[in-house]
Design an enzyme around this catalytic site. Structure first.
Site, PDB file in Angstrom:
ATOM      1  CG  ASP A  19      -2.167   0.909   1.184  1.00  0.00           C
ATOM      2  OD1 ASP A  19      -2.362   1.513  -0.055  1.00  0.00           O
ATOM      3  OD2 ASP A  19      -2.900   1.099   1.965  1.00  0.00           O
ATOM      4  N   GLY A  20       0.402   2.313  -0.394  1.00  0.00           N
ATOM      5  CA  GLY A  20       0.982   3.494  -0.521  1.00  0.00           C
ATOM      6  C   GLY A  20       1.482   4.002  -1.731  1.00  0.00           C
ATOM      7  CG  HIS A  36      -0.409   2.267  -9.568  1.00  0.00           C
ATOM      8  ND1 HIS A  36      -0.623   2.017  -8.055  1.00  0.00           N
ATOM      9  CD2 HIS A  36      -1.507   3.034  -9.558  1.00  0.00           C
ATOM     10  CE1 HIS A  36      -1.727   2.246  -7.560  1.00  0.00           C
ATOM     11  NE2 HIS A  36      -2.197   3.114  -8.454  1.00  0.00           N
ATOM     12  CB  THR A  65     -13.288  -7.766  -4.844  1.00  0.00           C
ATOM     13  OG1 THR A  65     -13.177  -7.770  -3.639  1.00  0.00           O
ATOM     14  CG2 THR A  65     -12.723  -9.179  -5.540  1.00  0.00           C
ATOM     15  CD1 TRP A  68     -13.325  -4.952  -9.322  1.00  0.00           C
ATOM     16  CD2 TRP A  68     -12.308  -4.358 -11.319  1.00  0.00           C
ATOM     17  NE1 TRP A  68     -12.626  -6.166  -9.927  1.00  0.00           N
ATOM     18  CE2 TRP A  68     -12.154  -5.717 -11.169  1.00  0.00           C
ATOM     19  CE3 TRP A  68     -12.143  -3.665 -12.477  1.00  0.00           C
ATOM     20  CZ2 TRP A  68     -11.582  -6.500 -12.038  1.00  0.00           C
ATOM     21  CZ3 TRP A  68     -11.364  -4.319 -13.455  1.00  0.00           C
ATOM     22  CH2 TRP A  68     -11.199  -5.897 -13.362  1.00  0.00           C
ATOM     23  CG  LEU A 130       9.310 -16.661  -3.772  1.00  0.00           C
ATOM     24  CD1 LEU A 130       9.502 -16.982  -2.415  1.00  0.00           C
ATOM     25  CD2 LEU A 130       9.523 -15.555  -4.281  1.00  0.00           C
ATOM     26  NE  ARG A 187      -2.959  -1.795   4.139  1.00  0.00           N
ATOM     27  CZ  ARG A 187      -4.375  -1.560   3.737  1.00  0.00           C
ATOM     28  NH1 ARG A 187      -5.271  -2.539   4.229  1.00  0.00           N
ATOM     29  NH2 ARG A 187      -4.557  -0.637   3.017  1.00  0.00           N
ATOM     30  NE  ARG A 193      -8.230   0.690   5.330  1.00  0.00           N
ATOM     31  CZ  ARG A 193      -8.049   1.988   5.297  1.00  0.00           C
ATOM     32  NH1 ARG A 193      -7.725   2.514   6.588  1.00  0.00           N
ATOM     33  NH2 ARG A 193      -7.465   2.789   4.217  1.00  0.00           N
TER      34      ARG A 193
END
Ligand code: IPE
Ligand code: IPE
Ligand code: MG
Length: 240
Positions: A19-20, A36, A65, A68, A130, A187, A193
Site C-alpha cells: 500500500d502507498g 504504481h 475486488t 474496481w 519461491l 502492510r 486494516r
C-alpha cells in the site's frame, strides 16, 4: 538483536498488502500511475530478496475486488501493468526459480489477461524455488463465497454430505488450496486494516505494519519485518 537474515527464523510464508503507491507519487508531484510503476519494480526486488532469504511462499495483494471503484484510467493502467508483468513473468520466474500462481476471481478480467495468467502458471509450474502468489481481483469474502458455492454444488451432486464438510473441505475449496497459511503479514504505508485480504488464511498470522510506502520497501524493510516476526511468541491459543 540479529542484524543479518542468517541469524533469524525465516517465516515460511509472507503475505504483503502493498500500500502507498499513490501517496509515494503525490509526495513527488507525480501522477498516481507513476507510483504504481515504482510499486511494480519493488515487487520484483522483493521476490528476489524473499527468495534469497529463504522464504518459501510469498503472496502479494495486487488488485482487490474493491479496487474496481477507482477511476477508470487508474484501473486501466493497473491492468496494463499486470499485462506487462505477466509478459515478463517467465524471465522473473526463471531468475528466482519461481512458481507463479494467481489467486482471485479471474472471470472478471479481460480474456487476454486470463490467457497470460494460464500461460504463466503453466510455464512456471515446475520451478521449485519461491512459490509466488499474486492476488488479482481478489477479495477474502468473495473467495469464501466462491468456496461455499463450490461445496454447495458438490453437496447437490451427492459428492459429499453436509455433515462431512470439514475445515479441510473449505481450505481445499479456497484459491489458496495446498498453500500453507501465512506466518507473517506485512502492510506498508501506515494503514492497519486487512482491506478484505486472506480473511480465512490469516487466522493465526503475525501482523507487521510499517510506515514505509510500498515503492520504498526493499531489503532493509524486509529484514525489519522478519526481525519483528522473530520477537513474537506464537501460542495458537495454548500456553507456553
Ligand atoms: C497500493 O497503493 C496499490 C493498489 C491498491 C493497487 P495505493 O494505490 O492504494 O496507494 P495509496 O494508498 O493511494 O497511497
Ligand atoms: C488494499 O489497498 C488493496 C491492495 C493493496 C491491492 P487499498 O489501498 O485498496 O485499501 P484501502 O482502500 O486503503 O482499504
Ligand atoms: Mg491504498
Amino acid at each position: 538483536m540479529a542484524e543479518k537474515l542468517t541469524d533469524l527464523v525465516i517465516p515460511q510464508h509472507i503475505a504483503i498488502i502493498m500500500d502507498g503507491n499513490g501517496r509515494w507519487a503525490k509526495k513527488r508531484g507525480l501522477p498516481r500511475t507513476a507510483g504504481h510503476r515504482a510499486g511494480a519494480k519493488a515487487v520484483e526486488k522483493i521476490c528476489e530478496e524473499a527468495y534469497n532469504a529463504g522464504v518459501k511462499y510469498l503472496t502479494i495483494y495486487a488488485f482487490s475486488t474493491e479496487n474496481w471503484s477507482r477511476p477508470a484510467e487508474e484501473v486501466n493502467m493497473l491492468m496494463n501493468l499486470l499485462r506487462d508483468y505477466l509478459s515478463d513473468s517467465l524471465t522473473n520466474a526463471k531468475k528466482n526459480n519461481m512458481k507463479i500462481r494467481v489467486i482471485g476471481d479471474r472471470n472478471a478480467l479481460s480474456p487476454d489477461i486470463r490467457d497470460r495468467i494460464i500461460e504463466t502458471e503453466e510455464a512456471s509450474k515446475d520451478y521449485t524455488g519461491l512459490n509466488f502468489q499474486i492476488a488479482i481481483n481478489y477479495g477474502g469474502q468473495d473467495e469464501i463465497l466462491r468456496a461455499v458455492k463450490k461445496i454447495g454444488e458438490r453437496v447437490k451432486a451427492g459428492d459429499i454430505l453436509p455433515e462431512d464438510i470439514s475445515v479441510k473441505t473449505i481450505e481445499d475449496s479456497l484459491d489458496t488450496a495446498g498453500i500453507p497459511a501465512p506466518d507473517l503479514l506485512i502492510r506498508t504505508s501506515g494503514e492497519q486494516r486487512l482491506s478484505n485480504f486472506l480473511l480465512w488464511q490469516l487466522s493465526y498470522t503475525e501482523f507487521y505494519f510499517c510506515d514505509t510506502l510500498w515503492p520504498d520497501f526493499g531489503k532493509k524493510q524486509l529484514l525489519e519485518a522478519i526481525k519483528y516476526y522473530n520477537t513474537r511468541d506464537r501460542r495458537y491459543g495454548g500456553v507456553k
